[in-house]
Design a protein around this motif. Structure first.
Motif: not given
Length: 464
Positions: A182-196
């Motif tokens: 799953e792709l997440f985005v924080d308030n700085s515009g950085t994207y993070w991939d969570v494996p599940f």
């Protein structure tokens, strides 16, 4: 089509985000971070259906997008008719910017027409320029929808799998979603991939005035990695493996301060039905939120904040790494509109302002600290003033000509570091909107975020 949620819901709840980083155009916000007004959204058409609409009815052979991660890309969808209750699509993405860069790097020169065409053809066959999204939507019943999708990349990035179930019953919406990753985005515009990641979301259908509630159960597994980089450094604690439960109860009050009773132009349909009534209205929300976690530091980080005198009600059990936290939240907004959006020029001017108070405990703590400093003839601390300042959002929209209008959405922040307070725009989003008059209330939106270096064209329905 379901009516979109209020934009203010994004300040207190995890509302999906439109993004050109993925082929399906969707990311989720990191819990605990707010988002710009122009980027938060509720239920909408899937990305393949949007592009299919642009191709069929707006004569757009390719739909462009841009992101700092992918560069400039073109999208086209192939619809596969498989019955009345099933919609199957193959959405393709071609990275035009990467293709042009590759051509320049390889130094392809037209020494002879045949060799040059062969070289260009070989470049077009390079699979790293392409990404595909296979999506299948099933209308199980009039109130139940199942969406299955798989997204693959030619440059051998990890494929994305997603399953979403929507169910409507008795003025409630139930959504069950699972994604890997799953792709997440924080308030700085950085994207993070969570494996599940898996989420179960139940919400009552909100009205203009009255009570509503919202429940969400979320489970994350595996360590999050920054999108495009193999690193977990700086990952938000709210994305760490664990189980979290969040519930919110709120009461909303809507007041018409003034609403025009002047007759509209006869035999002239407004460009957008929902934007055809001049008005001045105010709204307010007051509610409480309860968050419980097992296995991560979402609530623990809030409990350990001892800088202010008051805290929200909280419990923490170190032995089982679990915690629970409850707090108040509130919001007030003002909407002003001039014009009926019927004439060709300058017949729509809208201003929308909102102030959010996401934490009642921090607000009361800051207010108490400021009162004590004033009582003791001391200058209030910058931190205490920052705590009581709401999160402000401003939206301006102006008709340009006919169905075209310009819109800017931005956060508003105060710089308290200097003796003089400076007001600045925080992550503005600029957009050109084209109202699709024949559909009553629908529009094609081309928006751009300079801070995040993103550009995207979307189709939106019933959005005010």
């Amino acid at each position: 089509m379901k009516k979109l949620r209020w934009a203010m819901d994004g300040a207190f709840w995890d509302v999906d985000v439109s993004t050109p980083v993925t082929v399906d155009g969707v990311a989720r916000p990191v819990p605990g971070f707010g988002l710009p007004l122009g980027m938060s959204r509720g239920a909408r058409l899937s990305r393949p259906k949007q592009i299919d609409f642009f191709q069929r009815f707006m004569t757009m052979p390719f739909v462009p997008s841009y992101s700092a991660a992918n560069g400039f890309s073109l999208h086209r969808v192939l619809s596969l008719p498989l019955g009345e209750h099933r919609f199957v699509t193959l959405l393709g993405q071609f990275n035009l910017q990467k293709f042009i860069s590759s051509v320049k790097e390889n130094g392809l020169t037209p020494s002879s027409e045949s060799s040059w065409l062969k070289s260009i053809g070989r470049q077009f066959c390079e699979k790293s320029f392409y990404a595909l999204n296979f999506c299948s939507e099933f209308l199980i019943t009039p109130d139940d929808t199942l969406l299955l999708s798989k997204e693959g990349y030619g440059d051998e990035k990890k494929a994305r799998h997603k399953a979403v179930i929507h169910h409507k019953f008795l003025n409630h919406n139930l959504t069950v979603e699972a994604a890997c990753p799953e792709l997440f985005v924080d308030n700085s515009g950085t994207y993070w991939d969570v494996p599940f990641s898996m989420a179960i979301d139940l919400a009552s259908v909100a009205s203009d005035s009255g009570g509503s509630y919202h429940f969400c159960l979320n489970h994350n597994a595996g360590l999050p990695e920054q999108h495009g980089r193999q690193t977990t450094s700086g990952a938000p604690t709210t994305l760490l493996p664990g189980l979290s439960f969040k519930s919110a109860f709120s009461f909303k009050k809507h007041v018409d301060i003034w609403r025009s009773k002047a007759p509209k132009l006869k035999l002239v349909q407004p460009f957008d039905i929902l934007l055809s009534n001049p008005h001045i209205t105010a709204s307010g929300i007051l509610g409480t939120v309860v968050t419980a976690c097992i296995g991560n530091n979402l609530v623990k980080s809030q409990i350990e904040d001892k800088s202010l005198p008051f805290e929200g009600l909280s419990l923490h059990a170190p032995g089982v790494n679990s915690s629970i936290f409850t707090d108040l939240f509130g919001s007030i907004s003002l909407s002003v509109q001039h014009g009926n959006f019927q004439r060709l020029f300058l017949d729509l001017t809208r201003v929308y302002a909102r102030m959010d108070f996401p934490s009642g405990s921090k607000f009361f703590s800051g207010a108490t600290q400021v009162a004590q400093d004033i009582y003791n003839s001391c200058q209030p601390s910058t931190e205490a003033i920052r705590t009581i300042c709401p999160k402000a959002t401003l939206s301006l929209q102006q008709q340009i000509v006919g169905p075209f209008s310009f819109r800017v959405d931005s956060g508003v922040s105060l710089d308290l570091k200097n003796n003089e307070w400076h007001v600045s725009a925080d992550d503005p989003v600029f957009a050109i909107e084209y109202a699709l008059q024949v559909l009553g209330s629908a529009k094609a939106v081309a928006w751009c975020s300079p801070k995040q270096k993103e550009f995207m064209i979307e189709l939106r329905f019933f959005e005010t």
